[in-house]
Design an enzyme around this catalytic site. Structure first.
Site, PDB file in Angstrom:
ATOM      1  CG  HIS A 109       2.666   3.257  11.049  1.00 23.99           C
ATOM      2  ND1 HIS A 109       3.083   2.195  12.023  1.00 23.99           N
ATOM      3  CD2 HIS A 109       1.756   2.531  10.208  1.00 23.99           C
ATOM      4  CE1 HIS A 109       2.629   1.170  11.772  1.00 23.99           C
ATOM      5  NE2 HIS A 109       1.752   1.264  10.693  1.00 23.99           N
ATOM      6  CG  HIS A 115       1.740   5.472   7.668  1.00 23.79           C
ATOM      7  ND1 HIS A 115       0.803   5.879   8.633  1.00 23.79           N
ATOM      8  CD2 HIS A 115       1.203   4.554   7.066  1.00 23.79           C
ATOM      9  CE1 HIS A 115      -0.452   5.395   8.186  1.00 23.79           C
ATOM     10  NE2 HIS A 115      -0.107   4.538   7.467  1.00 23.79           N
ATOM     11  CG  ASN A 116       3.351   1.848   3.991  1.00 24.02           C
ATOM     12  OD1 ASN A 116       3.532   1.912   5.019  1.00 24.02           O
ATOM     13  ND2 ASN A 116       2.366   0.799   3.751  1.00 24.02           N
ATOM     14  CG  MET A 129     -12.375   0.636  16.399  1.00 26.06           C
ATOM     15  SD  MET A 129     -13.679   0.297  15.527  1.00 26.06           S
ATOM     16  CE  MET A 129     -13.425  -1.705  15.118  1.00 26.06           C
ATOM     17  CB  CYS A 183      -0.552   3.120   3.751  1.00 25.35           C
ATOM     18  SG  CYS A 183      -1.957   2.999   4.800  1.00 25.35           S
ATOM     19  CG  ASP A 216      -1.961   0.917   0.927  1.00 24.81           C
ATOM     20  OD1 ASP A 216      -2.108   1.745  -0.081  1.00 24.81           O
ATOM     21  OD2 ASP A 216      -2.866   1.240   1.697  1.00 24.81           O
TER      22      ASP A 216
END
Lengths: 136, 483
Positions: free
Chosen positions: B406, B331-332, B383, B103, B100
């Site tokens: 991160h 962060h990627n 969450m 991301c 990803d």
């Protein structure tokens, strides 16, 4: 034949087959089941068919590359592929016809089929097996 | 390979640990871990430190392979890893960035206080769920032509602004202004482009989300004020990346590199560490494609923020003021940056996989209004717990190539979380705590339950105590929208 494996970040499967064809077919079904649980259980029709041709350095890479391309086609065509017919399957080349059913929503998003810890080998029962880690 | 145990690790200073080069043949540099002792004890349990040792074997790596305190096992590189390679001969590895690409997280600030608007949060969560396409297979409202997609890949967030999704001022509040100029859409495959045509403005599934929070606590009033944060204020977090397009870029180029890696005399202990010299043909092709995918991700988050603003207006109207962008951070990603190594400033190729850039005060590329206090670093938790806003420091340049953690970092696999969590019960429990969850499936709620993650507070305490970032504010969720 396949079963899920624990992996902290992602999801893994341990897949088996007595022949290379069986190993590829089982891997295909296991991946489809991650995308949509139970999707291959009662398939009695196909909405689309696509040809796939891949060459790779070795058989393990070939399996991962095959699944990666099927995954991309699944997303682009919004299709789950549960069945495959092989015109050719050698240790470094696959030429096959995929058969799929249309879906508008998947359960899980697989970002990539990784080569991490994948290694096809024959176990003591004479069965080909490998683990496959999917990046979720 | 022998598993890394505690006796193999030396304490260098408080919160900094090292596995020496002598641990394993082939290590070109030591491997360093930023953690408290209790977090280190947990980190040792999985195989992330063996993966960190593998990273230390890569050609051209400088100083040390590093992991942040939120590290957990990945494939190839551990998640939470940072590695800087010599420029331009050192390697670039798609596995050091992840599937990803870019991301990242975007933080929006409102002018409303939670105490006056608590009763509107449930309606806001439903409106956000209706406006922001979430979940796997859900396309966005924007259907691009291939020509438009190439523009997105070249221009990043600027494309969104040029086409009416946001304001020009927001671009300066994004890492790299929301655009990497080395991007070249020609190196993004047709397959990857086909996957991206209908995905702009979508968050996807997994750990991606849109979240409504309020500022529960501020730790540094000067920096909080500079960032426009105050206690009780409602803010919104967007966490997503480059969607299927980025995933396909990684897949395509890992495969290409694997075919040619031996030509460069490179042998890696894990195929997911596949790499080639940065200045090789294949290295340049991947870098340009990665930059294009990163641009797609910035454009994606910009369009989602526009969708979020529409949902916000539907609930609160236009009189309550606009949502402003505090910052957007990746962060990627891999970036070419200047860092001082052994007293000499030099260019390096910094790989951050599950690690956030955390540039300190005075750094180039920061918005002028943040230059004196350092870059905002946004750390989403899970969450039901909390998230943090930090500020980068000059010590992050000295210790971690200007990088920080991160997130909280996973501690349970998705299957284990599903076994342990009753999602409908969790959803109701969170609701009782004042956190409304809208998700495509109970499965997604279970996989991302708070129990699946480490204590984000413990992770943030380490980066704060080690000096690589300063705590600015703690955010408490009140609504979570997931795929």
């Amino acid at each position: 034949m396949g079963q899920s494996m624990e992996h902290i970040a992602d999801i893994g499967i341990q897949v088996k087959g007595y022949t290379l064809q069986e190993l590829f077919k089982n891997s295909l079904k296991e991946m489809a089941q991650i995308l949509k649980e139970g999707c291959c259980d009662a398939v009695n029709h196909y909405d689309c068919s696509m040809r796939i041709v891949i060459s790779s350095n070795d058989t393990t890479c070939l399996l991962i590359d095959f699944l990666s391309d099927v995954l991309a086609l699944s997303y682009i065509q919004k299709t789950l592929f549960c069945h495959v017919y092989f015109s050719e399957l050698s240790p470094t080349k696959v030429d096959a016809q995929l058969y799929g059913i249309w879906f508008d929503h998947f359960d899980e998003e697989i970002k990539g089929v990784t080569y991490h810890e994948a290694a096809i080998s024959r176990n003591t029962q004479g069965c080909l097996e490998t683990s496959i880690i999917f990046d979720l | 390979m022998k598993k890394v145990q505690k006796e193999h690790i030396t304490k260098l200073e408080d919160y900094l640990w090292e596995i020496p080069k002598s641990f394993r043949e082939g290590m070109r540099v030591p491997a360093q871990i930023l953690a408290s002792e209790s977090l280190l004890d947990a980190i040792i349990e999985d195989r992330s430190l063996n993966q960190l040792v593998n990273v230390a074997t890569l050609p051209g790596i400088r100083k040390a392979s590093m992991v942040m305190p939120d590290v957990h096992e990945g494939y190839g590189f551990p998640i939470g890893g940072v590695a800087a390679m010599e420029y331009p001969e050192g390697v670039i590895s798609p596995g050091g960035i992840g599937y990803d690409i870019n991301c990242g997280v975007q933080l929006l600030t409102s002018q409303l206080q939670i105490k006056d608007n608590r009763e509107a949060i449930e309606a806001l969560s439903k409106e956000l769920y209706a406006h922001v396409p979430a979940g796997m297979g859900k396309g966005g409202k924007i259907k691009l032509t291939t020509e438009q997609l190439d523009e997105v890949l070249a221009e990043g967030a600027k494309w969104a602004v040029d086409n009416g999704y946001g304001t020009r001022e927001s671009l300066s509040r994004m890492e790299s202004n929301g655009k990497l100029s080395d991007a070249d859409p020609a190196f993004v495959s047709t397959m990857a482009k086909n996957r991206g045509l209908d995905q702009l403005g979508t968050i996807g599934s997994g750990n991606h989300f849109v979240e409504v929070d309020f500022v529960e606590e501020t730790y540094n009033d000067t920096i909080a004020e500079t960032y426009g944060l105050q206690k009780g204020q409602i803010v919104l977090l967007i966490h997503t990346g480059s969607r299927g397009l980025g995933h396909q870029v990684a897949t395509d180029h890992i495969r290409k590199m694997m075919m040619v890696m031996s030509r460069y005399g490179i042998n890696v202990p894990d195929r997911e560490l596949t790499c080639v010299p940065f200045n090789s043909k294949e290295g340049q092709e991947y870098f340009k494609a990665m930059c294009a995918a990163a641009n797609f991700a910035w454009c994606n988050r910009q369009i989602i923020s526009w969708e979020v603003k529409k949902a916000w207006e539907n609930v609160f109207g236009k009189k309550v003021g606009d949502l402003g962008l505090l910052y957007d951070v990746a962060h990627n990603i891999a970036k070419i940056e200047m860092h001082t190594i052994e007293g000499t400033p030099q260019k390096v190729i910094v790989h951050r996989k599950g690690a956030t850039r955390a540039f300190g005060p005075g750094s180039e590329g920061l918005p002028p209004e943040y230059r004196e206090v350092g870059q905002p670093v946004i750390i989403p938790g899970s969450m039901g717990t909390c998230s943090y806003v930090l500020a980068g420091t000059s010590k992050s340049h000295e210790m971690t190539f200007g990088s920080c953690c991160h997130g909280a970092g996973r501690r349970l696999s998705r299957s284990a979380a599903k076994r342990q969590v009753n999602a409908p019960v969790l959803k109701e429990k969170l609701r009782e705590q004042g956190i409304f969850v809208e998700a495509g499936s109970f499965r997604g709620i279970a996989e991302e339950a708070p129990i699946a993650y480490k204590d984000v507070g413990a992770v943030v305490d380490v980066v704060s105590a080690s000096g690589i970032a300063k705590k600015v504010a703690k955010l408490k969720p009140v609504a979570v929208i997931k795929g």
